[in-house]
Design an enzyme around this catalytic site. Structure first.
Site, mmCIF file in Angstrom:
data_model
loop_
_atom_site.group_PDB
_atom_site.id
_atom_site.type_symbol
_atom_site.label_atom_id
_atom_site.label_comp_id
_atom_site.label_asym_id
_atom_site.label_seq_id
_atom_site.Cartn_x
_atom_site.Cartn_y
_atom_site.Cartn_z
ATOM 1 N N GLY A 194 0.804 -1.219 0.000
ATOM 2 C CA GLY A 194 0.000 0.000 0.000
ATOM 3 C C GLY A 194 0.839 1.271 0.000
ATOM 4 N N HIS A 195 0.162 2.397 -0.091
ATOM 5 C CA HIS A 195 0.882 3.674 -0.177
ATOM 6 C C HIS A 195 1.627 3.991 1.117
ATOM 7 C CE1 HIS A 195 -3.230 5.834 0.784
ATOM 8 N NE2 HIS A 195 -2.863 5.035 1.745
#
Lengths: 341, 341, 341
Positions: free
Chosen positions: A250-251
């Protein structure tokens, strides 16, 4: 024997030479000049092949193996069949890797830019690159020397690659800065928007994703793996990481050096892994956590809390390994007792 | 009614004809000449449609269904609404499949090689193939007759396909030998390097991956699924296997005939599944295991030990099904008691 | 500061203006004219930047933050360092999103059809579309206005797109009807055959898949996610849904409005989610279930039964959240007691 459709072999090499390059020691000097022509698995190796024994599950195959030579741990050497040449080392898998590289060196990239690639005129392509058919390279992309961009891969605007990178077919790279010797396998998607939006009962409002993906040197990323770019900070993959297929990152996630993420792992946004963390297949780590250096996460585990350096955790929710096995054992006993088993 | 943008229909067929081809028996000979023009789901079927009842969850929909005819198990036939034509068979889903194929036969591949495909001059393409735009076919590839290679798929050097294969768009195939009637869906990545390296505190050393992926006849592989090639042995997918989307299969894995792997399953390296093993969605199997013929693995299970033929296992770690449900039940009771529930 | 390779910034804006557009209130009117030039994360923001505090984990970073301004919840405003401009709102993440959009508005699609795209002459492309190199568009496709089809994406025969859609690189869309403002990320595979076959000991017989995928307005679908088309009914993704990377959605699944599926979720065939269901990462839902509006499914959970509206379930098999934590707590206590811990 490897399939000549796909592999070209070097060699042969003497056992003495193989011992030398792999850092192992030859069990019997009389065999120094035995010539070895190929590597092969235990069950298939013949008199001209060298094999290896790393996993004790295969001791039986080792004992009956017809290989001319084998790489083996000192503790298991005595199980070898008579006449087998032995290269003895505490790290047989690593030594085997070196030997296999001697027979099958990574092929040099043959410089060639396909006329069927579409390369923006503002992109810079380094010396000695191979750009295959169907590749699309966007504006402002910079590619170092000797990179291999496989058919139908896409490098979107502004992406930067160091030297000696390989980008697999049908992979898509965007908003990313790659170091040297980065290997991204087929179908991986790197740099797309993170999963960022403000949830609300009337609809979810997208939050602009304004960071990048930074991939340091010597990283391998598996097929169809996805790595979102940062939301504001960057997503960072540390030097020497090994990421398997179908992994989701994920970011804003940061991986330290040498982390190993087995297939189908998921790491949620803003979590940080320190150096040499190992996460087993299908495990998941929730967002905003810190996983200490050398921590190990069991397959299918669900990590919901920070993990201290060096700790092994298992289970969903994940707990220290001892505690996990205690719980599992107790559950088994109770269930058995209840039923008079 | 199917969408004519996407589907072309054959027929109509009489009920007698449909009973005949599907191997079912007509409940009422007086309806033999009733003409059926299409298949449809229970809730949407009208007087000219045939539907089917396979899952008891939908008995209510069956009872109020307006279909002109329905394929049904003998035990449920009496729930049919008055006037509905019935084709009775112990395998309604299979009989429905045959009938649906009659209305919607798999379209014949229209031979055509797009001028926008890039085919290496050393590749051989069999008779009657359809090669769409953007396809890239490497040196030495051999493709059998009547294959359909969809837009932007990539077949890398040396790959072999039998007859009647379909390769979906944006799929990547490398280091692989495929049999006949293999169907690989969009975005699948077949044949890339396995996750093989010797781990070490100073870095992980890649181990050359020297095997192939062998895919036998009549196999279906889902979208964005990944199958690594063997490390030295081959990765083998047995005849008739059905592999769903986003499945991961590690190097050296062998699947027997007719195995079914539901979406997001992961099988770690060197594990062997015998014939007709079924693995539920998101389940994982660790490496170097043997799963016996006909074994069944529950969804999300984590298999850490060999599974005998015919056994059903569930849970993470997976245990025999009965034991699993006993544990779950006991846990529920204890938790309820503790809280006076 | 964002990387100018990838991002172009608007502004500056006064704090008063940012408060106005985001619907927050300025804590100190004297700061109304303070000029802000960019957004930045707490730990990196300087005197000209605006940041936000949404997650209490980052209160410490907030207290020492050098940002010129910050968006914050009223309850946390008092922790702000002296001199920081505050935009106060009960929804700081949403307000930040609005502000970030002001600095980084979604770039307008620049109309351009690449000569390296292959577009069937029967396809219709709306005004203002950008069709990049390597895109392949099949017969009868209809594309609305201002769509952006990224390099090497494939739209197969008959697909329909509304206005303002984005299709990522290497994505494959088939048998699908998309509304307006649908954003599909790189590598997603939409519309392929569902996993439908009649199993049998002599082989599995494929069941023709005759439905479509219907994607309503304002939906975002993550990278390498797979959505199978319906078997007869359609697969439906409701308005405003947010689907993360590597998610699997089986045939005939229906999602209501505003559902959120985090990465690696799997939803099996024919299951229906009502509006605003949230499914955590790696959770799985078996087939033919009904999940009520607003239900929440914990990460890695395995849902095997219908879930009532508004309920939160966790665990594999999933149970109501309270029950789950009770079971987990009891297990921990028993295991500790047994070992005298």
């Amino acid at each position: 024997m490897t399939d000549s459709r796909f592999y070209r072999r070097e060699g042969p090499f003497s056992l003495a030479r193989l011992a030398e390059i792999s850092g192992g020691s030859l069990s019997d000097a009389a065999m120094a000049e035995r010539m070895i022509t190929d590597v092969a698995p235990l069950y298939r190796a013949g008199a001209d092949d060298i094999s290896f024994l790393d996993n004790r599950k295969y001791v039986q195959a080792f004992e009956t193996c017809a290989a001319g030579a084998c790489v083996v741990h000192p503790e298991l050497a005595e199980m070898a069949p008579a006449g087998m040449g032995l290269i003895i080392t505490p790290e047989p898998y690593r030594a085997y890797a070196v030997i296999a590289h001697a027979f099958y060196p990574q092929s040099r990239v043959v410089a060639e830019v396909s006329p069927h690639a579409v390369i923006d005129p503002t992109a810079k392509v380094g010396e000695g690159c191979r750009i295959e058919a169907g590749v699309v390279i966007g504006a402002g992309v910079e590619i170092g020397a000797r990179c291999h961009i496989c058919a139908n891969a896409v490098l979107r605007e502004g992406v930067v690659l160091g030297n000696d990178c390989t980008i697999g077919s049908n992979a898509t790279i965007s908003y990313a800065i790659l170091g040297n010797k980065v290997w991204i396998h087929a179908g991986a998607a790197i740099g797309q928007d993170g999963f960022g939006f403000a949830m609300g009962p009337k609809g979810h409002l997208k939050v602009p994703q304004l960071g990048r993906v930074i991939i340091q040197d010597d990283v391998e990323i598996g097929a169809n793996t996805t790595i979102d770019r940062g939301a504001g900070p960057d997503t960072v993959i540390g030097e020497g990481c090994r990421i398997d297929n179908l992994v989701q990152i994920g970011h804003n996630v940061e991986l330290g050096r040498g982390c190993v993420l087995v297939a189908q792992v998921g790491v949620s946004g803003s979590t940080r892994l320190a150096d040499f963390v190992v996460a087993g297949g299908q495990s998941g780590i929730t967002g905003h956590l810190k996983i200490g250096a050398g921590a190990r996460i069991g397959a299918q585990s669900g990590v919901m809390r920070d993990v201290p350096a060096g700790q092994t955790v298992i289970g969903s929710p994940a707990v220290p390994a001892k505690e996990h096995w205690r719980q599992i054992g107790m559950l088994e006993r109770l269930a058995a007792k209840k039923h008079g088993a």
